[in-house]
Design a protein around this motif. Structure first.
Motif, mmCIF file in Angstrom:
data_model
loop_
_atom_site.group_PDB
_atom_site.id
_atom_site.type_symbol
_atom_site.label_atom_id
_atom_site.label_comp_id
_atom_site.label_asym_id
_atom_site.label_seq_id
_atom_site.Cartn_x
_atom_site.Cartn_y
_atom_site.Cartn_z
ATOM 1 N N VAL A 85 0.816 -1.210 0.000
ATOM 2 C CA VAL A 85 0.000 0.000 0.000
ATOM 3 C C VAL A 85 0.850 1.259 0.000
ATOM 4 O O VAL A 85 0.612 2.188 -0.751
ATOM 5 N N LEU A 91 -3.820 -1.468 -3.493
ATOM 6 C CA LEU A 91 -4.731 -1.651 -2.373
ATOM 7 C C LEU A 91 -4.976 -3.132 -2.146
ATOM 8 O O LEU A 91 -5.736 -3.760 -2.863
ATOM 9 N N LEU A 93 -6.646 -5.690 -0.066
ATOM 10 C CA LEU A 93 -7.668 -5.819 0.960
ATOM 11 C C LEU A 93 -7.761 -7.229 1.521
ATOM 12 O O LEU A 93 -8.650 -7.537 2.295
ATOM 13 N N ILE A 280 -9.085 -3.354 8.643
ATOM 14 C CA ILE A 280 -9.243 -1.905 8.650
ATOM 15 C C ILE A 280 -8.409 -1.277 9.759
ATOM 16 O O ILE A 280 -7.881 -0.175 9.597
ATOM 17 N N TYR A 283 -5.019 -0.940 8.329
ATOM 18 C CA TYR A 283 -5.015 0.166 7.383
ATOM 19 C C TYR A 283 -4.936 1.496 8.106
ATOM 20 O O TYR A 283 -4.225 2.401 7.701
ATOM 21 N N VAL A 287 -2.132 4.263 7.508
ATOM 22 C CA VAL A 287 -2.505 5.587 7.012
ATOM 23 C C VAL A 287 -2.151 6.665 8.026
ATOM 24 O O VAL A 287 -1.659 7.727 7.675
ATOM 25 N N LEU A 460 -10.053 7.476 9.503
ATOM 26 C CA LEU A 460 -9.590 7.175 8.156
ATOM 27 C C LEU A 460 -10.112 8.203 7.160
ATOM 28 O O LEU A 460 -9.370 8.726 6.332
ATOM 29 N N MET A 464 -7.687 10.979 5.132
ATOM 30 C CA MET A 464 -7.537 11.021 3.685
ATOM 31 C C MET A 464 -7.916 12.387 3.141
ATOM 32 O O MET A 464 -7.323 12.870 2.184
ATOM 33 N N ILE B 109 -9.505 4.153 0.074
ATOM 34 C CA ILE B 109 -9.281 4.041 1.519
ATOM 35 C C ILE B 109 -10.333 4.831 2.271
ATOM 36 O O ILE B 109 -10.849 4.404 3.313
ATOM 37 N N SER B 110 -10.663 6.000 1.737
ATOM 38 C CA SER B 110 -11.716 6.792 2.362
ATOM 39 C C SER B 110 -13.020 6.006 2.368
ATOM 40 O O SER B 110 -13.752 6.004 3.359
ATOM 41 N N LEU B 112 -13.357 2.821 2.455
ATOM 42 C CA LEU B 112 -13.243 1.816 3.520
ATOM 43 C C LEU B 112 -13.623 2.424 4.858
ATOM 44 O O LEU B 112 -14.355 1.838 5.655
#
Lengths: 480, 315, 266
Positions: A85, A91, A93, A280, A283, A287, A460, A464, B109-110, B112
């Motif tokens: 990533v 991505l 998953l 998640i 992630y 992030v 998240l 972003m 990602i957002s 998600l």
């Protein structure tokens, strides 16, 4: 006619830019940055690993040591996910499926259920390589797929993995495999928590070093080029598909190692360990910490796992929560210096007023007892609307206040992002903060397990939109 | 040849397929315009199901509805459509619009995060219990169409009919109205559409509204047919809906409809026959595997789907 | 160019259509070793498509592409690049978030061999290779005088000016050690001084670097200044070929650019 000056500026040399280094060395921050650049990587690694190494020596509680081990495993997972990533921009998953594969493979290699015990010196590399190979296979569809489609295919892979785990007989279904033997190095078993902590720490050091070295090589350069512009990279001699598969495989291998450490340390593995929620969470760690930065994802993993642990206990949770909110307000409202105080003060006043009105108008709204018992909760109790019986005996939410407040809060926060003028934003922040406290006391605190995930999801989205490079990532410029 | 079973599976497949088609339409439309996979789409369906359940409860519940059953269902569907439409608009405005110029991975990602947030918010607000539509109380099972081996419960007919009606309405919208033209133009070339005087942002908002409204309706229909809903149901429908969109051709409306039917039938038949085919080694849970294999096969062999056109990179 | 040596690049009967639009129609082009050949033509003539087919981005419907006598059809773009064909892009495609030096170093991937294991173990061979790659990058960047050396090495590519970005892209292409360079509008968007510099540069690329160069250009000053031969395309078909003087005055070329008219104004 101008006279030629004796010294012509050199063509193509921008003196201002060229002297940037000299100017940087004149400021304190610049000198610190220079020093940081000059320290060898090995020294930085020692600095990073030192707090972990010292941790078991200063901590005595078994619980805290377990948290430490879990944190290290999360760090490993974050490092693994970072490859696909953060470095390549794919991505993935299905990542936690590799974690599960590593764990279950170890259960197949060293448990009573399997009837054998492989020495860890054989099991760890063998399983890492196996999981990496499977990662390679899973990545094969990526050759034909745009990033979005790849995400779904990997997600499906995770689904299938979970279905197999739960339904196939040889994995013992939802009951999992629970008689896993501890790690055995050259015949010596690791039985103490300290032992597992240090094994995990060694794994962390090895993995982060390997990843660092990989990144600072032609492979790492090619990965970064691939992320920047896949077509240009391919036309500049880089075998894009093979590089993507390598990224998948390396990430999967790291996850596999994490799984091999996870299984014996827990003693048992269940399908529920490896679900979307874990995905998640990882992630979020990547992030938040900064995709692409090894130090960043490490820090992100530590921050999030520690926060999640703190959020488990209602008392500590409240302290942490209010501290974070307080900090956020102070940091966001720096100018002028008194604006954060004004907003916080205003919130307190607002709350007291609302509390008074509610107490007179409908006393049942304020008769509840706070869920947490930290001092901050007692203070807040007299200030926040807290109806009695906010939680039913089973721990489920009842009553309308919390839910309405929640919807209101989401609307308020979204609305806040639309307000342009700083003044009105600060004014609108007052009731919003009050709502935050109400929602926390009424809804989030009584349901800590769910609250954590709500906060992660929100974080998240916010990250972003506002700071996609996280804490330590490099701010990127995108070709338009 | 067990005709009864075959017919029953057909009915199941078509019913399920029409729901998947609605979900696929939402995916397709959004992807066509924004080239964005809205991973939160399945959760919008879930919210629709909860809105429908809320309206059901508010109007007296399945045992004792305060209005006629048909009106009740219409109200539930409408409420879900409106509510989810707005939810979709909010999601677009706050989670996707800031990321229009970011690399492709960012809005995913957002998405998600949005998906996770919505799921857990519903869990937070309503708890983890399965909520029931009590459809059997609402409409008697005996009421239905019977014709030879065909024995269809009226609710399934309602689901199929309403889904089809919505799809026809959508198709008319896209092909016959100015908005539809604007949507198609924007999906071809966003910049050129903007330069031709199309308010691209509004078109995108309307697309999200319509797509999410369809998902919300699908949520209510699912609740009616299958009876129980919970906060996690969106995930599965999202995945299957996405598969249907890909199979049919992402960005293509007839493709989404066809893909939905295809996947619905594939799932129904694999659930029905997988025991026989594999001699009991794989249970019905493995029907997901079949759908997955279909998806992978299409992605590798014909990524543009049945009705899509192959996308050409402009270098 | 010696007439009896086989041409470095041979394009035969190349045809490609996108939907209803025919981009290339039976195109034949040859480029001999050491030549600088310019490809001109109005927009939409198929010039960039030609580059895309040669470098393996699009497969043609019909026709053949021979490089050093061997067909490169069906090969992956990175394989073609390794064979010795490198290019720049009409719209710049740099690795913006990587440093200037790193951009050039990436192209050295194809002719280096250190695998993942050797990289992690930091074998002497790998370290030597890394030093060589760095040295190669510095050397290629030094080709442009003072513009991209020294302090510029560590700067991210997005900080460069437009002209410098074009130069960087050329430097990156040369780091792939090609025999054939495809330059797609290298002087696009440059002012007259920069254009003049670019013209000299292309000449130097052949003299000092020994590259064979195929250039797409719109600026006729550049074309005149660099070309051994000029090929004019229109609607995917070759409409003229020869020296600059011959092609520039060819009536079909003038018509393609300016259209027909009863009275021609000069």
């Amino acid at each position: 006619m101008s006279e030629q000056t004796p010294e012509q500026p050199r063509i193509g040399r921008d003196e201002w830019v060229a002297s940037a280094d000299e100017r940087r060395a004149k400021s304190i921050v610049g000198q610190a940055q220079n020093a940081l650049d000059r320290t060898p990587a090995a020294l930085k690694l020692v600095a990073l690993a030192l707090p972990f190494a010292v941790f078991p020596l200063v901590v005595e509680s078994e619980y805290l040591l377990q948290v430490g081990i879990d944190t290290l495993i999360y760090v490993l997972l974050a490092l693994g996910l970072n490859v696909a990533v953060g470095w390549v921009g794919l991505l993935d998953l299905g990542f936690v499926a590799f974690f599960g594969l590593g764990a279950y493979l170890y259960a197949a290699a060293a448990s009573e259920y399997a009837g054998r015990q492989w020495d860890a010196t054989l099991a760890i590399p063998a399983i890492a390589v196996t999981v990496a190979a499977i990662g390679f296979l899973v990545g094969l569809p990526s050759r034909r797929l745009v990033g979005d489609y790849l995400a779904i295919v990997t997600l499906f892979f995770l689904q299938i993995w979970l279905v197999v785990l739960i339904n196939a007989s040889f994995t013992r279904g939802p009951n999992g495999i629970s008689d896993i033997y501890p790690l055995e190095f050259f015949g010596r078993r690791v039985t103490s928590q300290q032992g597992y902590f240090y094994v995990a720490l060694v794994a962390f050091i090895v993995v982060i070093s390997v990843l660092y070295l990989m990144n600072r090589s032609r492979t790492g350069r090619a990965w970064r080029a691939l992320r920047e512009d896949e077509l240009a990279a391919e036309l500049m001699t880089m075998p894009v598909n093979r590089l993507k598969l390598m990224a998948f495989a390396v990430g999967a291998g790291v996850a596999g190692v994490a799984g091999v450490l996870f299984a014996p340390q827990q003693g048992a593995v269940f399908p529920a360990n490896f679900d979307i929620v874990l995905l998640i969470t990882i992630y979020a760690m990547v992030v938040l910490g900064g995709p692409g930065s090894l130090v960043g994802v490490t820090v992100g993993a530590v921050l999030i796992n520690v926060s999640l642990e703190v959020l488990r206990d209602p008392d500590d949770a409240s302290s942490l929560f209010y501290a974070v909110v307080f900090l956020a307000v102070v940091l966001l409202l720096r100018r002028p210096w008194w604006s954060s105080l004004a907003v916080l003060g205003g919130t307190v006043v607002f709350g007291l007023v609302v509390h008074e009105i509610a107490e007179q108008a409908r006393p049942s709204l304020v008769q509840g007892t706070p869920f947490g018992e930290a001092r901050i909760d007692e203070v807040v109790d007299s200030w926040v609307l807290l109806p009695a019986d906010i939680v039913s005996p089973d721990g489920l939410p009842t009553g309308w206040l919390g839910r309405v407040a929640y919807i209101g809060l989401v609307a308020a926060i979204l609305g806040l992002t639309l307000v342009r003028s700083r003044l009105w934003r600060s004014v609108a922040l007052v009731p919003t903060l009050y709502l935050v406290a109400c929602v926390w006391e009424n809804l989030l605190l009584p349901q800590p397990a769910v609250a954590r995930f709500v906060l992660i999801g929100a974080m998240l989205v916010a990250l972003m939109a506002v700071r996609p490079q996280g804490l330590f990532g490099a701010q990127r410029v995108e070709a338009v | 040849m067990d005709w009864d079973k075959l017919v029953q599976l057909l009915v199941n497949g078509v019913t399920l397929g029409s729901v998947y088609a609605l979900v696929a339409l939402g995916f397709s439309m959004v992807y066509g315009i924004l080239k964005l996979l809205n991973l939160a789409h399945g959760d919008v369906l879930m919210v629709g199901a909860f809105i429908g359940w809320g309206v059901l409860g508010w109007l007296g519940g399945a045992q004792d509805p305060s209005v006629a059953v048909w009106l009740l269902i219409v109200l539930m569907v409408l409420a879900a459509m409106v509510g989810c439409g707005f939810l979709g608009v909010v999601i677009e405005r706050f989670a996707y619009r800031p990321l229009r110029r970011a690399p492709r991975i960012a809005p995913l990602i957002s998405a998600l995060g949005v998906s996770f947030f919505i799921q857990n918010s519903v869990l937070l607000l309503f708890g983890a219990d399965f909520r029931s539509y009590d459809s059997f109380d609402l409409v008697d099972v005996e009421v239905g169409i019977s014709w030879g081996p065909l024995n269809v419960w009226i609710l399934r007919v309602v689901v199929f009919a309403s889904a089809s009606a919505m799809m026809i309405a959508l198709w008319l919208l896209v092909t016959r109205t100015k908005l539809g033209k604007a949507m198609r133009a924007t999906s071809f070339d966003r910049e050129a559409a903007a330069m031709m005087g199309i308010d691209v942002d509004r078109v995108i908002v309307k697309t999200f509204f319509i797509g999410s409204a369809l998902a919300g309706a699908a949520g209510v229909l699912v609740g009616l047919v299958f009876g129980s809903i919970n906060h996690f149901m969106g995930f599965n429908y999202g995945l299957k809906g996405f598969t249907a969109a890909v199979v049919g051709g992402i960005g293509s409306i007839p493709g989404a409809m066809f893909g939905g039917l295809f996947i619905g039938l594939a799932e129904a038949f694999s659930v029905g026959y997988i025991d026989d085919l594999t001699r009991g080694r794989l249970g019905s849970a493995f029907s997901d595997l079949i759908v997955f294999l279909i998806l992978v096969a299409f992605m590798l062999v014909r990524p543009q789907g049945i009705f899509g056109k192959p996308e050409v990179k402009k270098v | 160019m010696s007439p009896d040596r086989a041409p470095l690049l041979e394009v035969q009967g190349l045809s490609l259509a996108f939907g209803g639009l025919r981009c290339l129609d039976g195109l034949d082009i040859t480029v001999g070793e050491g030549e600088i050949v310019s490809v001109i033509g109005p927009n939409g003539a198929g010039k960039t498509t030609l580059f895309n087919v040669i470098t393996g981005v699009y497969p043609p419907e019909e026709g053949e592409v021979l490089f050093e006598g061997q067909s490169v059809l069906g090969l992956d773009p990175h394989q073609i690049a390794r064979r010795g064909i490198a290019r720049t892009f009409q719209t710049l495609r740099l690795f913006l978030n990587m440093t200037v030096k790193e951009n050039v170093m990436t192209a050295a991937y194809g002719h280096t061999r250190a695998g993942v294991v050797r990289s992690v173990l930091r074998t002497p061979g790998m370290r030597r290779e890394e030093r060589e790659i760095e040295r190669l990058a510095e050397e290629r960047l030094a080709f442009f005088g003072d513009r991209l050396i020294g302090y510029r090495w560590r700067q991210p590519a997005y900080s460069l000016s437009y002209a410098n970005r074009r130069r960087l892209e050329i430097a990156r292409a040369t780091a792939a050690m090609p025999r054939l360079l495809l330059l797609d509008e290298p002087a696009a968007g440059m002012n007259p001084v920069e254009t003049h510099e670019m013209t000299e540069l292309i000449g130097r690329l052949r003299e000092e670097g020994g590259y064979t160069i195929l250039v797409i250009e719109h600026d006729m000053h550049v074309v005149e200044g660099i070309s051994d031969r000029v090929v004019a395309l229109d609607h995917g078909v070759k409409i003229a070929e020869g020296s600059f003087a011959q092609v520039a005055t060819d009536p079909r070329v003038v018509e393609a650019y300016l259209g027909t008219s009863e009275t021609r104004r000069r």
